[in-house]
Write a protein that holds these residues in place. Structure first.
Motif, short mmCIF file in Angstrom:
data_model
loop_
_atom_site.label_atom_id
_atom_site.label_comp_id
_atom_site.label_asym_id
_atom_site.label_seq_id
_atom_site.Cartn_x
_atom_site.Cartn_y
_atom_site.Cartn_z
N LEU A 218 -9.11 -28.91 -18.07
CA LEU A 218 -10.08 -28.16 -18.87
C LEU A 218 -11.24 -27.67 -18.01
CD1 LEU A 218 -10.14 -30.23 -22.16
CD2 LEU A 218 -9.28 -27.91 -21.83
N ALA A 219 -11.68 -28.49 -17.06
CA ALA A 219 -12.76 -28.07 -16.16
C ALA A 219 -12.32 -26.86 -15.34
CB ALA A 219 -13.17 -29.22 -15.25
N LEU A 220 -11.09 -26.86 -14.87
CA LEU A 220 -10.56 -25.71 -14.13
C LEU A 220 -10.53 -24.47 -15.03
CD1 LEU A 220 -7.64 -27.45 -12.23
CD2 LEU A 220 -9.60 -26.32 -11.16
N LEU A 221 -10.07 -24.63 -16.25
CA LEU A 221 -10.04 -23.52 -17.19
C LEU A 221 -11.43 -22.94 -17.41
CD1 LEU A 221 -8.76 -21.80 -19.52
CD2 LEU A 221 -9.27 -23.74 -21.00
N TYR A 222 -12.39 -23.79 -17.71
CA TYR A 222 -13.75 -23.32 -17.96
C TYR A 222 -14.35 -22.65 -16.73
CZ TYR A 222 -13.68 -26.10 -22.26
OH TYR A 222 -13.38 -26.62 -23.49
N ALA A 223 -14.15 -23.25 -15.56
CA ALA A 223 -14.72 -22.69 -14.34
C ALA A 223 -14.09 -21.33 -14.00
CB ALA A 223 -14.55 -23.65 -13.18
#
Length: 63
Positions: A16-21
């Motif tokens: 999810l952090a990769l997606l948001y970033a």
């Protein structure tokens, strides 16, 4: 835009952090580094590459 390098042990939270970033209008993900977490490092790298591929960002370097 701010250039960032993310350090992950890609499971659900880091996916999810990769997606948001990667979708952030204010961040430019320059690279991703991997560390072992709940799974061995080779699995983390595979998970990270898979997530980046799904997000259309398989050109982001992974170390």
């Amino acid at each position: 835009m701010r250039d960032v390098v993310l350090d992950v042990d890609t499971g659900t939270d880091d996916a999810l952090a990769l997606l948001y970033a990667l979708r952030s209008p204010t961040l430019r993900v320059r690279a991703v580094t991997c560390v072992s977490g709940n799974v061995p490092l080779d699995r983390v790298v595979a998970n990270t590459r898979r997530v980046l591929g799904v997000l259309g960002a398989d050109d982001v370097p992974v170390a």
